[in-house]
Design an enzyme around this catalytic site. Structure first.
Site, PDB file in Angstrom:
ATOM      1  CG  MET A 152       1.810   0.263  -5.044  1.00 46.62           C
ATOM      2  SD  MET A 152       0.930  -1.422  -4.516  1.00 46.62           S
ATOM      3  CE  MET A 152       1.051  -2.351  -5.877  1.00 46.62           C
ATOM      4  N   PRO A 153      -2.024   2.776  -6.819  1.00 43.58           N
ATOM      5  CG  PRO A 153      -4.407   2.651  -7.279  1.00 43.58           C
ATOM      6  CD  PRO A 153      -3.294   2.161  -6.274  1.00 43.58           C
TER       7      PRO A 153
END
Lengths: 72, 72, 72, 72, 72, 72
Positions: A1-2
């Site tokens: 989830m960057p």
């Protein structure tokens, strides 16, 4: 989830942006095993009169021929 | 004192932005009892060549007909 | 592809954060037809001594009983 | 190494931006003894239809003559 | 003058962060000829209960064994 | 309606933060005639292992006695 936000002084081409987005995503996948489908990179182009360093705008530093900012 | 920043791929209409701003503010007031007078929402429209997902720009994914990004 | 960043003065519970995340996502899906799978919401809890309004910290304004910030 | 991001409703002149950048940098040098060479200030101009407060856009509040937003 | 902000769900080690910072800087120098002395990368670790995707927190999605978020 | 986000390597005291918040707000009021009631300043303290410059973390640069980052 960057989520990666890259602020640049304006001037990068579409091809350079594609290369940055691919490279940053690859790095996150390789180093942190992130899922590319949830890896977002957003580039923001900042006008040189809106970016300040050393208390002066990049527009002014470039006009004065400052070598530290001329290339970036 | 909430501050909300919404980054969107460009294309929302003024009416849709008003609806988002009203809806997010209502939610913060209802869920967290925030003071609407100090609740700020800033929307930023991002060009599709500046947004990357899966290592590619949204511009490229849309051009290729990718269903996951075509609608958003 | 929306990315939403919510900065709040610290104190929201986990349940309140879940409600905010669900509500903001629903709003983006409903108003803009966004794909929920690529809709990210990141909440940041800010300490009251790190948030300033009217030139004073929220910590100081709350200590002084300021009604405008006491509830939010 | 401070990085300062200033979001403003659009309308500041180039001279005002220079004054903000110089002033914020001076403040960081004076208060925190920061190195000006690594102090960056980035200003972002936000359109009034993209900034919401009290659940309404600044564009709408200004059109309605709201005194709280008319000057800022 | 690039400024890069990387938001990650918490868990990266110090060595992984060093690798990310070195890699992103190298990429900006190589692709855009940026000056590394003015290239800043700031990593922010976000708690899984503060990151939402698909309207749910990463904490909840991981607890449910969701494969799309389990690795990233 | 300005919103200012200041990212600092951790270490500023509460008194220094108050001085920054007051100073930045005064500047926005003086230069741009902004309304202090809608001027928000949020400070974020970044750990030295999370801030990179020149491709290295501030933690590493400080450990090596680098003069450019030692003071800021």
């Amino acid at each position: 989830m960057p989520f990666v936000n890259v602020k640049l002084t304006a001037g990068a081409t579409a091809a350079q942006k594609e290369e940055l987005i691919a490279g940053i995503t690859d790095l996150l996948v390789r180093v942190l095993n992130k899922n590319p489908a949830s890896t977002h990179v957003v580039i923001e182009d900042i006008a040189p009169e809106n970016w300040g360093i050393r208390g002066q705008t990049v527009a002014a530093l470039r006009a004065a021929g400052d070598p530290g900012v001329s290339k970036g």
